[in-house]
Write a protein that holds these residues in place. Structure first.
Motif, PDB file in Angstrom:
ATOM      1  N   PHE A  61       4.221  28.407 -30.415  1.00 52.27           N
ATOM      2  CA  PHE A  61       5.775  26.998 -29.833  1.00 52.27           C
ATOM      3  C   PHE A  61       6.232  27.896 -28.263  1.00 52.27           C
ATOM      4  O   PHE A  61       6.223  26.699 -27.366  1.00 52.27           O
ATOM      5  N   VAL A  62       6.233  28.607 -27.667  1.00 54.37           N
ATOM      6  CA  VAL A  62       7.184  29.755 -26.575  1.00 54.37           C
ATOM      7  C   VAL A  62       5.646  29.426 -25.991  1.00 54.37           C
ATOM      8  O   VAL A  62       6.446  28.279 -24.556  1.00 54.37           O
ATOM      9  N   TRP A  63       4.861  29.670 -25.919  1.00 55.34           N
ATOM     10  CA  TRP A  63       3.638  29.211 -24.688  1.00 55.34           C
ATOM     11  C   TRP A  63       2.888  28.457 -24.970  1.00 55.34           C
ATOM     12  O   TRP A  63       2.895  27.824 -23.387  1.00 55.34           O
ATOM     13  N   LEU A  64       3.652  27.156 -25.485  1.00 50.45           N
ATOM     14  CA  LEU A  64       3.104  26.019 -25.057  1.00 50.45           C
ATOM     15  C   LEU A  64       3.951  24.838 -24.313  1.00 50.45           C
ATOM     16  O   LEU A  64       4.051  24.401 -23.079  1.00 50.45           O
ATOM     17  N   GLN A  65       4.904  25.126 -25.496  1.00 40.50           N
ATOM     18  CA  GLN A  65       5.924  25.015 -24.142  1.00 40.50           C
ATOM     19  C   GLN A  65       6.912  25.212 -22.379  1.00 40.50           C
ATOM     20  O   GLN A  65       6.400  24.602 -22.174  1.00 40.50           O
ATOM     21  N   GLN A  66       6.642  26.800 -22.706  1.00 39.35           N
ATOM     22  CA  GLN A  66       6.258  27.230 -21.159  1.00 39.35           C
ATOM     23  C   GLN A  66       4.780  26.391 -20.526  1.00 39.35           C
ATOM     24  O   GLN A  66       4.682  25.921 -18.866  1.00 39.35           O
ATOM     25  N   ILE A 220       3.149  19.847 -29.874  1.00 38.07           N
ATOM     26  CA  ILE A 220       2.932  21.274 -30.424  1.00 38.07           C
ATOM     27  C   ILE A 220       3.091  21.353 -32.354  1.00 38.07           C
ATOM     28  O   ILE A 220       1.746  22.672 -32.339  1.00 38.07           O
ATOM     29  N   ASP A 221       3.920  20.136 -32.214  1.00 42.24           N
ATOM     30  CA  ASP A 221       3.073  20.353 -33.840  1.00 42.24           C
ATOM     31  C   ASP A 221       2.297  20.086 -34.181  1.00 42.24           C
ATOM     32  O   ASP A 221       1.241  20.288 -35.807  1.00 42.24           O
ATOM     33  N   ILE A 222       1.831  18.765 -33.793  1.00 42.54           N
ATOM     34  CA  ILE A 222      -0.086  18.440 -33.381  1.00 42.54           C
ATOM     35  C   ILE A 222      -1.209  19.506 -33.840  1.00 42.54           C
ATOM     36  O   ILE A 222      -1.794  20.223 -34.321  1.00 42.54           O
ATOM     37  N   TRP A 223      -0.655  20.428 -32.075  1.00 42.77           N
ATOM     38  CA  TRP A 223      -1.434  21.932 -31.804  1.00 42.77           C
ATOM     39  C   TRP A 223      -1.218  22.752 -34.451  1.00 42.77           C
ATOM     40  O   TRP A 223      -2.560  23.452 -33.932  1.00 42.77           O
ATOM     41  N   LEU A 224       0.014  22.924 -34.210  1.00 43.55           N
ATOM     42  CA  LEU A 224       0.280  23.957 -35.341  1.00 43.55           C
ATOM     43  C   LEU A 224      -0.154  23.396 -36.265  1.00 43.55           C
ATOM     44  O   LEU A 224      -0.167  23.838 -37.761  1.00 43.55           O
ATOM     45  N   GLY A 225      -0.333  21.916 -36.419  1.00 44.38           N
ATOM     46  CA  GLY A 225      -1.055  21.660 -37.927  1.00 44.38           C
ATOM     47  C   GLY A 225       0.385  21.081 -38.614  1.00 44.38           C
ATOM     48  O   GLY A 225       0.618  21.194 -40.178  1.00 44.38           O
ATOM     49  N   ARG A 226       1.557  21.163 -38.353  1.00 45.75           N
ATOM     50  CA  ARG A 226       2.793  21.354 -38.951  1.00 45.75           C
ATOM     51  C   ARG A 226       3.783  19.356 -38.981  1.00 45.75           C
ATOM     52  O   ARG A 226       5.212  19.729 -39.236  1.00 45.75           O
ATOM     53  N   ASN A 227       3.278  18.666 -38.718  1.00 48.90           N
ATOM     54  CA  ASN A 227       3.810  17.444 -38.879  1.00 48.90           C
ATOM     55  C   ASN A 227       3.918  16.589 -39.854  1.00 48.90           C
ATOM     56  O   ASN A 227       3.178  16.923 -41.185  1.00 48.90           O
ATOM     57  N   PRO A 228       4.896  16.533 -40.366  1.00 53.16           N
ATOM     58  CA  PRO A 228       5.611  16.118 -41.486  1.00 53.16           C
ATOM     59  C   PRO A 228       4.688  14.966 -41.667  1.00 53.16           C
ATOM     60  O   PRO A 228       4.732  14.791 -43.348  1.00 53.16           O
ATOM     61  N   SER A 229       5.038  13.971 -41.081  1.00 55.87           N
ATOM     62  CA  SER A 229       3.768  12.449 -41.442  1.00 55.87           C
ATOM     63  C   SER A 229       2.902  12.782 -40.814  1.00 55.87           C
ATOM     64  O   SER A 229       1.851  11.753 -41.307  1.00 55.87           O
ATOM     65  N   GLY A 230       2.176  13.672 -40.802  1.00 60.79           N
ATOM     66  CA  GLY A 230       0.102  13.919 -40.061  1.00 60.79           C
ATOM     67  C   GLY A 230       0.401  13.452 -38.787  1.00 60.79           C
ATOM     68  O   GLY A 230       0.945  13.570 -38.477  1.00 60.79           O
ATOM     69  N   ILE A 231      -0.986  14.055 -38.695  1.00 63.24           N
ATOM     70  CA  ILE A 231      -1.504  13.789 -36.994  1.00 63.24           C
ATOM     71  C   ILE A 231      -1.144  12.244 -36.838  1.00 63.24           C
ATOM     72  O   ILE A 231      -1.208  11.964 -36.236  1.00 63.24           O
ATOM     73  N   GLY A 232      -2.313  11.318 -37.790  1.00 59.42           N
ATOM     74  CA  GLY A 232      -2.108  10.117 -38.184  1.00 59.42           C
ATOM     75  C   GLY A 232      -0.191   9.261 -37.517  1.00 59.42           C
ATOM     76  O   GLY A 232       0.192   8.594 -36.662  1.00 59.42           O
TER      77      GLY A 232
END
Length: 265
Positions: A61-66, A220-232
């Motif tokens: 998250f840090v490096w994507l954020q920067q 960033i959550d899409i990158w990490l695969g961490r979206n609670p509702s999924g990518i869609g």
């Protein structure tokens, strides 16, 4: 659409001329990346699994954020800052005489800027972080495609917010105070200070529902695969805010144009 593509390419080439500023900016982002990694490591060692992230998630998250701060325009972007200045100086009248749509003209300018910044300012800090830390990367082609779409949508949402801030100068004369306030709000509610997933309860739900969340936290959550509702669900969330902001931007453009005509008349 050819004219808007040409505007975007011209904007891309324009920002490509600032090589020293771009490299120095990427260096600064990398330095701040190491500082934030120290902070995040301390925080996640004290609170493992905070917000559903493990340590590698937090460092990624840090490096994507920067890497995304400048491409997305969370500190503001020179294109929309320039638009605000043209509103203040009255040069916006020249823009309104062009046989192009004001919103699409500046959107094309901003997309050209963002694409260059994404390649250089986004790529260098991420590469530096990947050389030092065990960062997470999407593993499937469809995941990379979702990331690319999410980043494009993030830039569009950010532009929609910044465009409205710039046009506020039609009513408050000088939008610089609004721009400064908008930058502070953007940094906090986008997740640039802390990932929005760490905020609990109703406040966490609120900040993750704002348009600023769609600019940084969601891609960033899409990158990490961490979206609670999924990518869609994540992409639909971004699309919803894009439609709202651009429709409001079109309405404000029409109102601002009428204001210029009335004052000029």
């Amino acid at each position: 659409m050819g004219v808007y593509w040409a505007i975007a390419m011209r904007s891309f080439r324009r920002f490509a001329t600032y090589r020293i500023a771009t490299v120095s900016g990427a260096f600064t982002n990398s330095v701040f990346g190491f500082i934030l990694c120290g902070v995040y490591l301390t925080l996640w060692n004290e609170r493992p699994g905070l917000g559903g992230y493990d340590v590698n998630d937090a460092l990624t998250f840090v490096w994507l954020q920067q890497g995304l701060l400048l491409p997305i325009g969370l500190f503001g972007a020179s294109t929309t800052v320039e638009l605000g200045e043209r509103v203040r100086s009255g040069e916006i009248a020249v823009d309104l005489y062009r046989p192009t749509h004001l919103l699409l003209w500046w959107l094309s300018m901003d997309l050209g800027r963002a694409m260059f910044q994404l390649i250089v300012r986004g790529g260098i800090p991420l590469l530096v972080g990947a050389l030092v830390f065990d960062l997470k990367f999407p593993s499937r082609p469809e995941a990379w495609l979702a990331v690319a779409i999410g980043l494009l949508f993030a830039i569009l949402v950010s532009f929609g917010i910044r465009y409205l801030v710039a046009l506020s100068g039609f009513w408050i004369i000088d939008s610089r105070g609004t721009e400064a306030a908008a930058m502070l709000v953007s940094l906090f509610f986008s997740g640039a200070v802390l990932p929005l997933v760490v905020f609990p309860g109703w406040f966490g739900e609120f900040v993750r529902a704002t348009p600023w969340a769609a600019t940084l936290q969601v891609p960033i959550d899409i990158w990490l695969g961490r979206n609670p509702s999924g990518i869609g669900g994540a992409l639909l969330f971004q699309i919803g805010w894009i439609l709202v902001l651009l429709l409001v931007g079109q309405l404000v453009t029409q109102l601002a144009t009428r204001k210029v005509v009335i004052q000029g008349g």
